[in-house]
Design a protein around this motif. Structure first.
Motif, PDB file in Angstrom:
ATOM      1  N   ASN A  62       0.863  -1.175   0.000  1.00 40.01           N
ATOM      2  CA  ASN A  62       0.000   0.000   0.000  1.00 40.01           C
ATOM      3  C   ASN A  62       0.901   1.226   0.000  1.00 40.01           C
ATOM      4  O   ASN A  62       1.782   1.346   0.853  1.00 40.01           O
ATOM      5  CB  ASN A  62      -0.909   0.023   1.247  1.00 40.01           C
ATOM      6  CG  ASN A  62      -2.024  -0.990   1.156  1.00 40.01           C
ATOM      7  OD1 ASN A  62      -2.688  -1.104   0.136  1.00 40.01           O
ATOM      8  ND2 ASN A  62      -2.251  -1.730   2.230  1.00 40.01           N
ATOM      9  N   SER A  63       0.689   2.115  -0.967  1.00 41.82           N
ATOM     10  CA  SER A  63       1.426   3.378  -1.023  1.00 41.82           C
ATOM     11  C   SER A  63       0.432   4.498  -0.774  1.00 41.82           C
ATOM     12  O   SER A  63      -0.671   4.483  -1.331  1.00 41.82           O
ATOM     13  CB  SER A  63       2.087   3.557  -2.386  1.00 41.82           C
ATOM     14  OG  SER A  63       3.064   2.558  -2.582  1.00 41.82           O
ATOM     15  N   MET A  72      -6.022   1.214  -1.453  1.00 38.77           N
ATOM     16  CA  MET A  72      -5.453   0.344  -0.427  1.00 38.77           C
ATOM     17  C   MET A  72      -5.978  -1.076  -0.612  1.00 38.77           C
ATOM     18  O   MET A  72      -6.904  -1.304  -1.381  1.00 38.77           O
ATOM     19  CB  MET A  72      -5.851   0.847   0.969  1.00 38.77           C
ATOM     20  CG  MET A  72      -5.511   2.301   1.241  1.00 38.77           C
ATOM     21  SD  MET A  72      -3.790   2.570   1.573  1.00 38.77           S
ATOM     22  CE  MET A  72      -3.758   2.245   3.306  1.00 38.77           C
ATOM     23  N   GLU A  73      -5.372  -2.014   0.157  1.00 41.06           N
ATOM     24  CA  GLU A  73      -5.805  -3.404   0.133  1.00 41.06           C
ATOM     25  C   GLU A  73      -5.851  -3.928   1.567  1.00 41.06           C
ATOM     26  O   GLU A  73      -4.965  -3.636   2.372  1.00 41.06           O
ATOM     27  CB  GLU A  73      -4.829  -4.239  -0.697  1.00 41.06           C
ATOM     28  CG  GLU A  73      -5.283  -5.645  -0.942  1.00 41.06           C
ATOM     29  CD  GLU A  73      -4.356  -6.400  -1.885  1.00 41.06           C
ATOM     30  OE1 GLU A  73      -4.335  -7.633  -1.804  1.00 41.06           O
ATOM     31  OE2 GLU A  73      -3.649  -5.761  -2.683  1.00 41.06           O
ATOM     32  N   LYS A  79      -9.858  -4.519  -2.156  1.00 43.50           N
ATOM     33  CA  LYS A  79      -9.335  -3.198  -2.498  1.00 43.50           C
ATOM     34  C   LYS A  79     -10.370  -2.135  -2.114  1.00 43.50           C
ATOM     35  O   LYS A  79     -11.569  -2.365  -2.215  1.00 43.50           O
ATOM     36  CB  LYS A  79      -9.009  -3.138  -3.980  1.00 43.50           C
ATOM     37  CG  LYS A  79      -7.931  -4.161  -4.347  1.00 43.50           C
ATOM     38  CD  LYS A  79      -7.361  -3.937  -5.715  1.00 43.50           C
ATOM     39  CE  LYS A  79      -6.403  -5.024  -6.104  1.00 43.50           C
ATOM     40  NZ  LYS A  79      -5.155  -5.025  -5.416  1.00 43.50           N
ATOM     41  N   PHE A  80      -9.881  -0.980  -1.665  1.00 45.49           N
ATOM     42  CA  PHE A  80     -10.750   0.120  -1.244  1.00 45.49           C
ATOM     43  C   PHE A  80      -9.948   1.416  -1.255  1.00 45.49           C
ATOM     44  O   PHE A  80      -8.743   1.402  -1.490  1.00 45.49           O
ATOM     45  CB  PHE A  80     -11.314  -0.162   0.164  1.00 45.49           C
ATOM     46  CG  PHE A  80     -10.273  -0.103   1.244  1.00 45.49           C
ATOM     47  CD1 PHE A  80     -10.155   1.004   2.060  1.00 45.49           C
ATOM     48  CD2 PHE A  80      -9.392  -1.158   1.444  1.00 45.49           C
ATOM     49  CE1 PHE A  80      -9.180   1.069   3.049  1.00 45.49           C
ATOM     50  CE2 PHE A  80      -8.420  -1.111   2.423  1.00 45.49           C
ATOM     51  CZ  PHE A  80      -8.308   0.009   3.228  1.00 45.49           C
ATOM     52  N   PRO A  96     -12.524  -0.951   5.382  1.00 48.19           N
ATOM     53  CA  PRO A  96     -13.974  -1.127   5.241  1.00 48.19           C
ATOM     54  C   PRO A  96     -14.685  -1.619   6.504  1.00 48.19           C
ATOM     55  O   PRO A  96     -15.779  -1.166   6.795  1.00 48.19           O
ATOM     56  CB  PRO A  96     -14.099  -2.152   4.113  1.00 48.19           C
ATOM     57  CG  PRO A  96     -12.865  -1.932   3.292  1.00 48.19           C
ATOM     58  CD  PRO A  96     -11.795  -1.590   4.291  1.00 48.19           C
ATOM     59  N   ASN A  97     -14.077  -2.524   7.284  1.00 46.57           N
ATOM     60  CA  ASN A  97     -14.782  -3.002   8.465  1.00 46.57           C
ATOM     61  C   ASN A  97     -13.909  -3.013   9.724  1.00 46.57           C
ATOM     62  O   ASN A  97     -14.200  -3.722  10.678  1.00 46.57           O
ATOM     63  CB  ASN A  97     -15.404  -4.389   8.218  1.00 46.57           C
ATOM     64  CG  ASN A  97     -14.404  -5.387   7.681  1.00 46.57           C
ATOM     65  OD1 ASN A  97     -13.246  -5.066   7.431  1.00 46.57           O
ATOM     66  ND2 ASN A  97     -14.844  -6.611   7.494  1.00 46.57           N
TER      67      ASN A  97
END
Length: 128
Positions: A62-63, A72-73, A79-80, A96-97
């Protein structure tokens, strides 16, 4: 606080309860249990490259730039988009969660992920 370095998994707390809470598949849960992840962080001011090397050759990178939205992952490969913030010397990102924080404490990388009151803590020792 400077994050740059290479860190090897040392210990974790509450892994099973956390991964159940965020809904990881049983396959991913087993892959991650006691996994000797090596985290490599390159920091240049507010720009970061955060790479996790998993046994077997899988790598996630992630950059991001603190304060700017980035792709991001997650742990599970989803992915989000997120905006990483700096709060009291800690990097903070809302996945996400779950909410994820990272800081350097006593020369170690300490990461805490929280989902609906379940807290997972991973500590990694600096190896380079």
């Amino acid at each position: 606080m400077a994050f740059t370095g290479k860190y090897e998994f040392e210990a974790d707390e509450n892994y099973d309860a956390f991964v159940q809470k965020i809904g990881l598949s049983s396959e991913k849960v087993e892959m991650g249990r006691n996994c000797k992840i090596v985290t490599e962080v390159v920091q240049n001011g507010n720009d970061f490259t955060w790479t996790q090397h998993f046994p077997g050759g899988r790598t996630t990178t992630n950059s991001f730039t603190v304060g700017s939205e980035a792709d991001m992952e997650t742990f599970g490969g989803k992915k989000f988009k997120a905006t990483v913030k700096m709060e009291d010397g800690k990097l903070v990102a809302d996945f996400p969660n779950y909410r994820h924080t990272a800081e350097i404490s006593g020369g170690k990388l300490v990461e805490i992920s929280t989902s609906s009151g379940v807290v997972y803590k991973r500590t990694s020792k600096k190896i380079a």
